[in-house]
Design an enzyme around this catalytic site. Structure first.
Site, PDB file in Angstrom:
ATOM      1  N   SER A  41     -10.010   0.879  -6.090  1.00  0.00           N
ATOM      2  CA  SER A  41     -10.946   0.542  -5.245  1.00  0.00           C
ATOM      3  C   SER A  41     -10.608  -0.650  -4.267  1.00  0.00           C
ATOM      4  CB  SER A  41     -11.936  -0.179  -6.293  1.00  0.00           C
ATOM      5  OG  SER A  41     -11.405  -1.316  -6.680  1.00  0.00           O
ATOM      6  N   LYS A  42     -11.260  -0.967  -3.276  1.00  0.00           N
ATOM      7  CA  LYS A  42     -10.993  -2.023  -2.375  1.00  0.00           C
ATOM      8  C   LYS A  42     -10.357  -3.219  -2.904  1.00  0.00           C
ATOM      9  CE  LYS A  42     -15.160  -4.257  -0.817  1.00  0.00           C
ATOM     10  NZ  LYS A  42     -16.051  -4.397   0.187  1.00  0.00           N
ATOM     11  N   ARG A  43     -11.194  -3.619  -4.084  1.00  0.00           N
ATOM     12  CA  ARG A  43     -10.606  -5.018  -4.718  1.00  0.00           C
ATOM     13  C   ARG A  43      -9.206  -4.896  -5.363  1.00  0.00           C
ATOM     14  NH1 ARG A  43     -15.801  -3.600  -5.588  1.00  0.00           N
ATOM     15  NH2 ARG A  43     -15.325  -2.095  -7.280  1.00  0.00           N
ATOM     16  N   ASP A  44      -8.753  -3.609  -5.419  1.00  0.00           N
ATOM     17  CA  ASP A  44      -7.166  -3.337  -5.968  1.00  0.00           C
ATOM     18  C   ASP A  44      -6.283  -4.071  -4.838  1.00  0.00           C
ATOM     19  OD1 ASP A  44      -7.666  -2.142  -8.177  1.00  0.00           O
ATOM     20  OD2 ASP A  44      -7.727  -0.164  -7.809  1.00  0.00           O
ATOM     21  N   GLY A  45      -6.752  -3.892  -3.667  1.00  0.00           N
ATOM     22  CA  GLY A  45      -5.911  -4.416  -2.627  1.00  0.00           C
ATOM     23  C   GLY A  45      -5.862  -5.909  -2.553  1.00  0.00           C
TER      24      GLY A  45
END
Length: 504
Positions: free
Chosen positions: A263-267
């Site tokens: 997910s974009k939160r992983d970045g």
């Protein structure tokens, strides 16, 4: 394949393009090019509440950076336009009305409050999210339950309503996925999805089927998260256009991060990009870094994406876009999720930087230096790029590895050799600086260096680190005499003489 291959990527303009979205673009593009077909970009903006200004432009920019230009799109046009769903709004209602007239869909007049009340009333531990399905439809305010006259009065009076598919009971629907083989569904497990919303816009379910038919799409590739929607789409194809007209489907595996689906939160959590290019969300003000801004080459980005879930059965890992077109087969895409590894992604970029000629890298590196206020000359910069590119993993590394060629160091790591510094070594460098004014290349710089070292009775190996630090500022960089050649005799002499007074 008898029909001309036509594939499409149909994103919603709601934000940045995640790795998975760009991989879907790539697989569509590769399949179309391999089979001499068309790659269509269709903007699915039916959910106006989620529309984000700038998101559509971001999609074009990202595809252009990756080199995955569509044959038809809202910008480019084509024979099957318009390619933006909001401009096709009037097409969909007729199909929804046809389904209602044939008893395959119905009008639902339930208000948001009535829907919330239904979910609250039916919620249990075993069913925490009640759905509007065959068990519920008989309890709700829709055209299946209301008298025909009342339904007509509600419609004539402009009462807000949606059109829902009426899922049949007791049927098993099967299709052949190009990756997964035969996939079956029990219609009893599927709810009555909304096909047409109260604002007259279609939902994805109706729009994707109608548009794929009208645009003559032959193959549809999408993420596996869309598998649960397949039974709705199969029925719509069967009822509206015939199942034999349905595109061949392939549901792509998920891309996995350290904690499940990427997910974009992983970045933000793990410190690596998950978007192709940096996305600045105008609604939240949040910025999400992209691979482009991190310093990845598009060739490397496309290469690493291709191998996230596919390989050609060989040990080869580095592929140009043309090679991918020649080798790509949808049947060789894996069924299981593909693990994203940022270290491996960096490896791809490092390899592509190494294999890229200086002229390919020059515009990017030149822009990098210009952004730091450093002027460069193309001929010298090309020479420098070839000297240092093997030491660069991402483009910003060129600033570290090559900045000293254009800006003399302001400080030097003299502590690295201070313990072994002697008056004899100082005398050597004074003599060397006097001798090299006529040196023109690495060979002559090195030859004079060895001559002066022999005359001083000092091993050349003891003198190379001090020379490197005088020229570069630290213990890094390409071969030291190659550095001197690029700097030239005058600059090399100036840098040596600038450091000597600071040494004991």
């Amino acid at each position: 394949m008898s029909k001309k291959v036509r594939v499409r990527f149909a994103p919603s303009p709601t934000g940045g393009l995640h790795l998975g979205g760009v991989r879907t673009v790539l697989y569509n593009y590769l399949f179309a090019r391999r089979h001499g077909g068309d790659f269509v970009l269709r903007i699915e903006d039916t959910d106006q509440s989620r529309y984000v200004p700038g998101a559509e432009e971001y999609i074009y920019e990202t595809l252009s950076w990756c080199g995955l230009e569509p044959d038809e799109s809202p910008r480019k046009g084509g024979a099957f336009g318009p390619y933006r769903q909001s401009e096709r709004k009037e097409l969909y209602r007729a199909y929804a009305e046809r389904l209602v007239s044939e008893g395959k869909a119905y009008y639902a007049f339930d208000t948001p409050e009535e829907l919330d009340a239904m979910r609250t009333r039916l919620r249990t531990d075993s069913n925490p999210t009640p759905q509007y399905d065959r068990h519920v439809r008989g309890q709700m305010r829709n055209s299946l339950n209301l008298p025909e006259a009342e339904v007509r009065a509600l419609l004539d009076g402009g009462t807000p309503h949606v059109v829902r598919i009426q899922m049949p009971e007791g049927e098993t629907l099967t299709f052949t996925d190009m990756i997964r083989g035969a996939v079956s569904f029990d219609t009893a497990t599927v709810d009555d999805k909304v096909l047409l919303k109260a604002d007259g816009m279609p939902t994805y379910h109706l729009a994707v089927v109608v548009d794929d038919h009208l645009m003559k799409i032959t193959h549809a590739f999408r993420g596996e998260e869309w598998l649960p929607s397949a039974p709705v789409h199969i029925l719509l194809w069967r009822w509206l256009f015939g199942e034999d007209a349905m595109p061949q489907w392939a549901h792509l595996p998920l891309i996995l991060g350290p904690s499940g689906k990427l997910s974009k939160r992983d970045g933000a959590k793990y410190g690596f990009p998950v978007f192709a290019a940096t996305w600045n969300d105008p609604k939240s003000g949040e910025q999400t870094e992209g691979f482009r801004e991190r310093g990845f080459l598009p060739e490397a980005f496309v290469n690493l994406l291709a191998l996230l879930g596919w390989n050609d059965g060989t040990e080869q890992e580095l592929f140009s876009l043309d090679e991918l077109v020649q080798r790509f087969q949808m049947e060789k895409v894996h069924k299981g999720g593909a693990q994203f590894n940022f270290e491996k992604a960096q490896w791809f970029n490092h390899e592509w930087i190494k294999r890229s000629p200086a002229q390919r890298l020059l515009p990017d590196v030149k822009a990098l230096f210009a952004g730091k206020g450093i002027a460069t000359e193309d001929g010298k910069l090309a020479t420098v790029i070839d000297l240092v590119k093997e030491r660069c993993t991402v483009l910003p590394d060129f600033a570290t590895q090559a900045g000293f060629f254009f800006t003399a160091p302001a400080e030097w790591d003299t502590a690295a050799f201070a313990a072994k510094w002697t008056p004899e070594k100082r005398a050597f460098f004074e003599h060397y600086a006097d001798r090299i004014s006529t040196a023109t290349d690495a060979t002559s710089f090195e030859s004079l260096f060895k001559q002066c070292a022999e005359a001083a009775g000092i091993k050349p190996g003891e003198l190379q680190l001090p020379l490197r630090i005088m020229l570069v500022g630290g213990k890094f960089g390409p071969p030291v005499f190659a550095i001197a050649e690029v700097l030239g005799a005058e600059e090399t002499i100036e840098r040596i003489r600038k450091v000597l007074p600071t040494l004991g």
